[in-house]
Design an enzyme around this catalytic site. Sequence first.
Site, PDB file in Angstrom:
ATOM      1  N   GLU A 194       0.842  -1.194   0.000  1.00 48.98           N
ATOM      2  CA  GLU A 194       0.000   0.000   0.000  1.00 48.98           C
ATOM      3  C   GLU A 194       0.878   1.244   0.000  1.00 48.98           C
ATOM      4  OE1 GLU A 194      -2.261  -0.801   3.504  1.00 48.98           O
ATOM      5  OE2 GLU A 194      -3.173  -2.586   2.637  1.00 48.98           O
ATOM      6  N   ASP A 218       0.236  -4.639  12.678  1.00 49.54           N
ATOM      7  CA  ASP A 218      -1.109  -4.999  13.151  1.00 49.54           C
ATOM      8  C   ASP A 218      -1.962  -5.586  12.019  1.00 49.54           C
ATOM      9  OD1 ASP A 218      -1.050  -3.030  15.855  1.00 49.54           O
ATOM     10  OD2 ASP A 218       0.093  -2.340  14.106  1.00 49.54           O
ATOM     11  N   PHE A 219      -1.685  -5.158  10.778  1.00 45.82           N
ATOM     12  CA  PHE A 219      -2.529  -5.579   9.647  1.00 45.82           C
ATOM     13  C   PHE A 219      -2.141  -6.953   9.115  1.00 45.82           C
ATOM     14  CE2 PHE A 219      -2.684  -0.766   8.425  1.00 45.82           C
ATOM     15  CZ  PHE A 219      -3.334  -0.481   9.620  1.00 45.82           C
ATOM     16  N   PHE A 234       1.361  -1.618   8.516  1.00 45.95           N
ATOM     17  CA  PHE A 234       1.535  -1.752   9.965  1.00 45.95           C
ATOM     18  C   PHE A 234       1.488  -3.230  10.300  1.00 45.95           C
ATOM     19  CE2 PHE A 234       0.170   2.606   9.656  1.00 45.95           C
ATOM     20  CZ  PHE A 234       0.819   3.260  10.696  1.00 45.95           C
ATOM     21  N   GLU A 237      -4.590  -6.559   2.729  1.00 46.06           N
ATOM     22  CA  GLU A 237      -3.393  -7.313   3.105  1.00 46.06           C
ATOM     23  C   GLU A 237      -3.488  -8.760   2.667  1.00 46.06           C
ATOM     24  OE1 GLU A 237      -4.909  -5.105   5.076  1.00 46.06           O
ATOM     25  OE2 GLU A 237      -3.324  -3.600   5.056  1.00 46.06           O
ATOM     26  N   HIS A 245      -2.284   0.091  15.739  1.00 44.13           N
ATOM     27  CA  HIS A 245      -1.176   0.404  14.832  1.00 44.13           C
ATOM     28  C   HIS A 245       0.169   0.372  15.564  1.00 44.13           C
ATOM     29  CE1 HIS A 245      -4.752   2.160  12.961  1.00 44.13           C
ATOM     30  NE2 HIS A 245      -4.105   2.134  11.797  1.00 44.13           N
TER      31      HIS A 245
END
Lengths: 331, 449
Positions: free
Chosen positions: A31, A87-88, A85, A62, A131
Site C-alpha cells: 500500500e 497490526d494488519f 503496519f 493485506e 497500529h
Amino acid sequence: MEYKEMTYKDAVNLAMTEEMRKDENVILFGEDVGLYGGAFGVSVGMFEEFGPERVKDTPISEAVIAGCAAGAAVTGLRPIAEIMFMDFTTIAMDALVNQAAKMRYMFGGKAQVPMVLRTPGGSGTGAAAQHSQSLEAWFCHVPGLKVVVPGTPADAKGLLKAAIRDNNPVVFVEQKTLYKEKGEVPMDDEFVIPLGKGEIKREGSDVTVISYGRMLPRVLEAADDLKKEGISVEVVDPRTLVPLDKEMIIDSVKKTGKLILVNEACKTGGFLGEISAMVSESEAFDYLDAPIVRLAGLDVPVPYNPELEAAIVPSVDQIRQAIVDVVTNKR
Amino acid sequence: MATEIIMPKAGMDMQEGQILQWLVAEGDSVEEGQVILEIMTDKVSMEVEAEVSGVLLKKVYDEGDTVPVITTIGYIGEAGEEIVETTPVVAAPAPQAALEAATSAPAVETPVITTTDANGKVRATPAARALAKEKGFALENIPGTGPLGRIHKQDVQGYREADALKVSPLAKAIAEDKGIDLTGKTGTGIGGKIMRQDVLDMAAPQTAAAAQTAAEEEAPNVVPMTPMRKIIAKRMTESFFTAPTFTLHTDIDVRQIKAFVAAIKEDVIEATGFKPSLNDMIVFATSRALMACPVINTSLTPEGDAVIYHQDAHIAIAVATEAGLLTPVIRNVNQKGLSAVVADTKDLATRAKSNKLLPDELSGSTFTISNLGMFGITGFNPIINQPNSAILGVSTIKEVPALEDGQWVNKEMMDISITIDHRVIDGADGAQFLKTLKELMENPYRLML
C-alpha cells in the site's frame, strides 16, 4: 569496507535497491509503496528508478498483498511485500501461514517460496492500539517462516539482503521508532548477514542481556552507563528469531551465569519466554546463578495517551535497575 | 564464657598451620599450661598449651586440617557451657561503591542463614547447586545472600571448605585417589566429618573387588605437599632462578684430620657426651675459613644493591628428616670451641629429626653446609640457601693410590664443592676459600692458630 552514515529506513531502501538492481526478479509491492514512497517513506525513489512494473501499489487488502507475494514467489519471482503496519498482518495470515509457510514442505521441495514480508512493528509513535503492536511471536510459532528483527541500520541492510536471497518466506519486522535512527552502514553491495547468526553487541562478564529490535538501543545505553559503574554487561542481539542463534546465547549464559531478556512485545506468550525455556533446557542450566528475568511490554493494548504509551515498555532506567539487581543477587 | 584456642602465629612468615595431633579429647579436663595439641608450621612442629584451665568443649578443626593463623581451632570452658561461636563468619559480598550508587536499594541485605523451606528444600541457584556438589558441600550449611536466603554461586565460593566439607583433607585426598564419591556420606568425626579411617573403610569392599584390575593399572599416588614441602619448593626455586651461580670443586686429603679426630675423641666425649665426627671438624674448620675469607660470609640486601658482611659465622647444616630438608643454624661457630660445636650440632640434628626445632633455630644463617657423604656421593653442586651467598657441599671419602716419597700409599680424598652467588662472589674468592679450607683440613694444627 566503505561505510556511510545513514538512517535505518535508508538502509532498508538501500538493501532493496541493491537487490533489485542485481536481480530483475526482485519486485516490491504494497500500500502506497510506489509514487508516495511508502507510509514511512522507506521506498522513496524506488518507483522512479524501477518503474511501475517492479514497484507496485496495491489495493488496501493485506490478504491480496500476502496472497500475491506467495503466488509470485512460487512461480519464480522474488517478491518483497510491504504490510503498512504489523497490526494488519492479521489479514495476511491465511496466505502467509497456510500457504507460503507450507508449500515447500507439502510439495516435497519442488516448490519454493522466496518472498519477504516487510512490516513495521512497535509503539512509540502515538498510533494507538491497532497500529502499534509487536506480533513477532505469532510468526515464530509457525514452522516454515523465518523471522528477522533488525535493531541497527547496518543489520537492517545486511539481513534484508539475506532475506531477499533466501528461498523461504521471511517475515522482516522493521521498527517504526528506529526508522530515523542513524548508524554506519557498509556500502558493499555484497554485505549480507546470514539469517540465524546473532551478534554480541557488547562483550561482558557479569550478566547476559538478550534484546532485539527497538529495545536494543535502550539496552546498549544501559550497558554503557553501567560499564562506568564497573558492571560488565554482555549484550546479545539474536537479530533473527527464527532460526535462532542458540549456540551464541547458551555460550553467553554459560559465561555470565545470569540472563535478562528485553523486548517490546507483551510478556505473555512472547518470544522471550521461548528463549528463556530454551536456555533452561540447555546445558547452560547448571550455570544459571539467578532467576532468568524478562523485561517486556505490559499485557495491555497499547494506550494512545503518550505518557501511558511510554510507560508500558521497558525504559532505560528499568533495564539498568534490573541489571544491577540481577548482578547483585537482589532479584 | 568459653575461651578460644587459636592457631598461633609462630613466626613472621607463618600464614597457616596444620593440626598434627590433638592430645586431649572433647570433654576432657585441661590445666592451664597443659599441652593440648601439636601443630606444624612451615618448618617445624610446635606444641600448643591451654591458656586457661577447664574442659575442652569443642575441637573446631581436626587432625590434618590446615588453617590460617589466628583462627579459632577449639574452645575451653566450663563443662556443659554453650559455645558462642566466633566462627565461621561468612562475610557479606563486598558491596562495590559503584553498585550501591547505581542501585536505589535502601540497605545492603545482611546474610541470611538458609533454612529449608516448608517442603524441606533449599533455595539455591542451579550454578550454586552444581558448585556445591562439585565441592562436596551440603547446601543446608551454606548461608545464602540472595532474596529469602537463596544461595548463589558466590556464596558457595565464599564458603570455607574446612567448615563445609566435613571431610578431613587427608580423607579427601585418599577418596580422590581411590575414586570414592563422598557426596552424601557421613563419617565418625565431629558433626559426621569424614575421617581417613572412614574412607579406608569405604574403600575396603571396593578394594577387594577391584584388586585384580588395580594390579594392571595402578593409579599414580598423588600426595598433597605439606606446608614444609611447599616452603622448600618455593625457596629453592627462588634461589635457583634469582642467583647466577657456579660451583667449584676440590678434594681434601682427610688422613690428618681423621687422625686428629681420633686423637681428641675421648676428650670430646668427656666434655660433651658426644662423639666428634668428621662433619663436626668440617663445620669447625669452615667457620675459621669464613673468617679468613669474609666475602664468602655475606648476604645480598633484598634490594640487591649492597652486600652485608656478617661479623660472625652462623652455619646452617642441612639435615634430612622424614618430613623434608631442615637447616638448623649453629650460631657464632667462629667464637666456639670444638666441644661446643660438637654439642650444638648433635643437639640440633637430633631435634631436627624429631621435629622439635623452634622457628628461630631455623633462621639467621650466614652460610650453609650440605653433607651427602654418608650416601657415597662423590661430588655434587648444591643450591644456595638464600640469603646466604654460598653453600658448601661435602661428599664421600675415596681411597686413592698415590705416590708419596717414592712409596705407594692410600690417600683418603674427599670432594668438597662450593656453590657461589656470582653477584657477590667472584671465582677467585671462591677458589681462595676452598684453598683455605683445604689447607686447614689437611693441616689440622693450623686450626689452633
